[in-house]
Design a protein around this motif. Structure first.
Motif, PDB file in Angstrom:
ATOM      1  N   GLY A   1     -79.544  96.961  57.285  1.00 51.54           N
ATOM      2  CA  GLY A   1     -79.756  96.042  58.000  1.00 51.54           C
ATOM      3  C   GLY A   1     -78.962  95.079  58.523  1.00 51.54           C
ATOM      4  O   GLY A   1     -78.785  94.727  59.495  1.00 51.54           O
ATOM      5  N   CYS A   2     -78.318  94.406  57.687  1.00 51.75           N
ATOM      6  CA  CYS A   2     -77.184  93.259  57.795  1.00 51.75           C
ATOM      7  C   CYS A   2     -76.312  93.265  56.875  1.00 51.75           C
ATOM      8  O   CYS A   2     -76.407  93.716  55.625  1.00 51.75           O
ATOM      9  N   LYS A   3     -75.309  92.581  56.909  1.00 49.75           N
ATOM     10  CA  LYS A   3     -74.274  92.333  55.867  1.00 49.75           C
ATOM     11  C   LYS A   3     -74.598  90.997  55.196  1.00 49.75           C
ATOM     12  O   LYS A   3     -75.445  90.194  55.468  1.00 49.75           O
ATOM     13  N   PRO A   4     -73.959  90.850  53.831  1.00 48.29           N
ATOM     14  CA  PRO A   4     -74.426  89.681  52.888  1.00 48.29           C
ATOM     15  C   PRO A   4     -74.054  88.357  53.727  1.00 48.29           C
ATOM     16  O   PRO A   4     -73.067  88.451  54.786  1.00 48.29           O
ATOM     17  N   GLY A   5     -74.529  87.328  53.407  1.00 44.21           N
ATOM     18  CA  GLY A   5     -74.537  86.198  54.017  1.00 44.21           C
ATOM     19  C   GLY A   5     -73.804  85.110  53.210  1.00 44.21           C
ATOM     20  O   GLY A   5     -73.185  85.584  52.282  1.00 44.21           O
ATOM     21  N   LYS A   6     -74.133  83.936  53.649  1.00 43.07           N
ATOM     22  CA  LYS A   6     -73.306  82.793  52.682  1.00 43.07           C
ATOM     23  C   LYS A   6     -74.408  81.540  52.840  1.00 43.07           C
ATOM     24  O   LYS A   6     -75.328  81.409  53.542  1.00 43.07           O
ATOM     25  N   VAL A   7     -74.343  80.569  51.579  1.00 41.65           N
ATOM     26  CA  VAL A   7     -74.834  79.489  51.810  1.00 41.65           C
ATOM     27  C   VAL A   7     -73.841  78.203  51.262  1.00 41.65           C
ATOM     28  O   VAL A   7     -72.958  78.608  50.515  1.00 41.65           O
ATOM     29  N   ARG A   8     -73.915  77.253  51.888  1.00 47.52           N
ATOM     30  CA  ARG A   8     -73.273  76.158  51.695  1.00 47.52           C
ATOM     31  C   ARG A   8     -74.143  74.962  51.154  1.00 47.52           C
ATOM     32  O   ARG A   8     -74.694  74.597  52.029  1.00 47.52           O
ATOM     33  N   PHE A   9     -73.846  74.367  50.115  1.00 46.92           N
ATOM     34  CA  PHE A   9     -74.643  73.245  49.622  1.00 46.92           C
ATOM     35  C   PHE A   9     -73.732  72.090  49.535  1.00 46.92           C
ATOM     36  O   PHE A   9     -72.881  72.140  49.205  1.00 46.92           O
ATOM     37  N   GLY A  10     -74.398  71.078  50.132  1.00 46.70           N
ATOM     38  CA  GLY A  10     -73.837  69.714  50.178  1.00 46.70           C
ATOM     39  C   GLY A  10     -73.902  68.803  49.315  1.00 46.70           C
ATOM     40  O   GLY A  10     -74.698  69.403  48.125  1.00 46.70           O
ATOM     41  N   ALA A  11     -73.396  67.515  49.051  1.00 44.86           N
ATOM     42  CA  ALA A  11     -73.464  66.841  47.958  1.00 44.86           C
ATOM     43  C   ALA A  11     -75.150  66.330  48.042  1.00 44.86           C
ATOM     44  O   ALA A  11     -75.616  65.794  49.170  1.00 44.86           O
ATOM     45  N   PRO A  12     -75.711  65.993  46.902  1.00 43.99           N
ATOM     46  CA  PRO A  12     -76.989  65.771  46.970  1.00 43.99           C
ATOM     47  C   PRO A  12     -76.913  64.198  47.587  1.00 43.99           C
ATOM     48  O   PRO A  12     -76.129  63.366  47.319  1.00 43.99           O
ATOM     49  N   GLN A  13     -78.178  64.064  48.322  1.00 45.24           N
ATOM     50  CA  GLN A  13     -78.358  62.866  48.940  1.00 45.24           C
ATOM     51  C   GLN A  13     -79.785  61.836  48.680  1.00 45.24           C
ATOM     52  O   GLN A  13     -80.717  62.447  49.294  1.00 45.24           O
ATOM     53  N   GLY A  14     -79.786  61.466  47.501  1.00 44.63           N
ATOM     54  CA  GLY A  14     -81.358  60.874  47.286  1.00 44.63           C
ATOM     55  C   GLY A  14     -82.048  62.200  46.727  1.00 44.63           C
ATOM     56  O   GLY A  14     -81.485  62.793  45.825  1.00 44.63           O
ATOM     57  N   GLY A  15     -83.219  62.542  47.290  1.00 43.83           N
ATOM     58  CA  GLY A  15     -84.064  63.474  46.621  1.00 43.83           C
ATOM     59  C   GLY A  15     -83.816  64.785  47.550  1.00 43.83           C
ATOM     60  O   GLY A  15     -84.706  65.594  47.536  1.00 43.83           O
ATOM     61  N   ALA A  16     -82.704  64.867  48.185  1.00 38.83           N
ATOM     62  CA  ALA A  16     -82.411  66.343  48.997  1.00 38.83           C
ATOM     63  C   ALA A  16     -81.084  66.782  48.758  1.00 38.83           C
ATOM     64  O   ALA A  16     -80.133  65.794  48.513  1.00 38.83           O
ATOM     65  N   VAL A  17     -80.577  67.658  49.322  1.00 40.70           N
ATOM     66  CA  VAL A  17     -79.429  68.253  49.452  1.00 40.70           C
ATOM     67  C   VAL A  17     -79.227  68.998  50.888  1.00 40.70           C
ATOM     68  O   VAL A  17     -79.912  69.575  51.147  1.00 40.70           O
ATOM     69  N   PRO A  18     -78.028  68.792  51.495  1.00 38.03           N
ATOM     70  CA  PRO A  18     -77.578  69.389  52.806  1.00 38.03           C
ATOM     71  C   PRO A  18     -77.389  70.941  52.317  1.00 38.03           C
ATOM     72  O   PRO A  18     -77.023  71.427  51.517  1.00 38.03           O
ATOM     73  N   VAL A  19     -78.073  71.785  53.328  1.00 36.72           N
ATOM     74  CA  VAL A  19     -77.890  73.283  53.147  1.00 36.72           C
ATOM     75  C   VAL A  19     -77.493  73.953  54.461  1.00 36.72           C
ATOM     76  O   VAL A  19     -78.426  73.584  55.618  1.00 36.72           O
ATOM     77  N   ARG A  20     -76.655  74.696  54.487  1.00 35.03           N
ATOM     78  CA  ARG A  20     -76.259  75.547  55.579  1.00 35.03           C
ATOM     79  C   ARG A  20     -76.351  76.978  55.132  1.00 35.03           C
ATOM     80  O   ARG A  20     -75.434  77.357  54.411  1.00 35.03           O
TER      81      ARG A  20
END
Length: 175
Positions: free
Chosen positions: A62-81
């Motif tokens: 179906g598809c090739k493996p992907g990636k995840v980038r987690f950023g630095a936590p900011q309060g009660g959340a974290v940036p995610v791509r």
């Protein structure tokens, strides 16, 4: 004579009625088995780039493996791509994940995709090189790794944790 012309129509209709509908809600785990998240994991340990090395799928490919980038936590959340292969389909996300409890993330505004299911970190190795992400609903599960290929000992540990949390290892695709 008119009755004979209707027979093919009835056969076609009968064949359509006998088809099994495509599943709309995939489930890769036994919901009767408890699932546990990593309660001692600190959000800042997620920061960085991760490569998807395995995921659950209804059919291989179906598809090739992907990636995840987690950023630095900011309060009660974290940036995610995220750009992941989930059940053979590419799914992406760019935003913030709420951190409602240790080892748990909820992607804000993820809509109705599999990515919208709460992400539970069900295992991380001691050095934070491998993460196993699952969902209580069983809608998805995947393994992330950083720092090169996933060694066989960590793959074995990840598989054991997934199985312990009720996942069907027959449906785990290792990339």
């Amino acid at each position: 004579m008119h009755r004979l012309k209707l027979i093919p129509l009835f056969l076609v209709l009968a064949a359509c009625l006998q088809r099994t509908p495509e599943p709309t809600d995939l489930n890769f785990r036994d919901l009767g088995t408890p699932i546990y998240s990593n309660a001692v994991m600190k959000p800042d340990a997620l920061e960085g780039d991760w490569t998807q090395v395995a995921a659950f799928t209804a059919q291989p490919g179906g598809c090739k493996p992907g990636k995840v980038r987690f950023g630095a936590p900011q309060g009660g959340a974290v940036p995610v791509r995220a750009d992941l292969c989930l059940s053979g389909k590419r799914q992406g996300y760019d935003g913030r994940a709420a951190l409602p409890a240790p080892g748990r993330l909820i992607l804000e505004g993820a809509g109705t995709t599999a990515l919208a299911a709460p992400w539970w970190v069900i295992w991380a190795d001691v050095d934070m090189r491998t993460l196993v992400i699952g969902t209580p609903s069983g809608a998805m599960g995947f393994i992330l790794n950083r720092g090169g290929p996933l060694p066989s000992d960590r793959l074995k540990a990840a598989r054991e944790i997934l199985e312990w949390n009720g996942y069907d290892l027959e449906r785990l695709q290792v990339f």
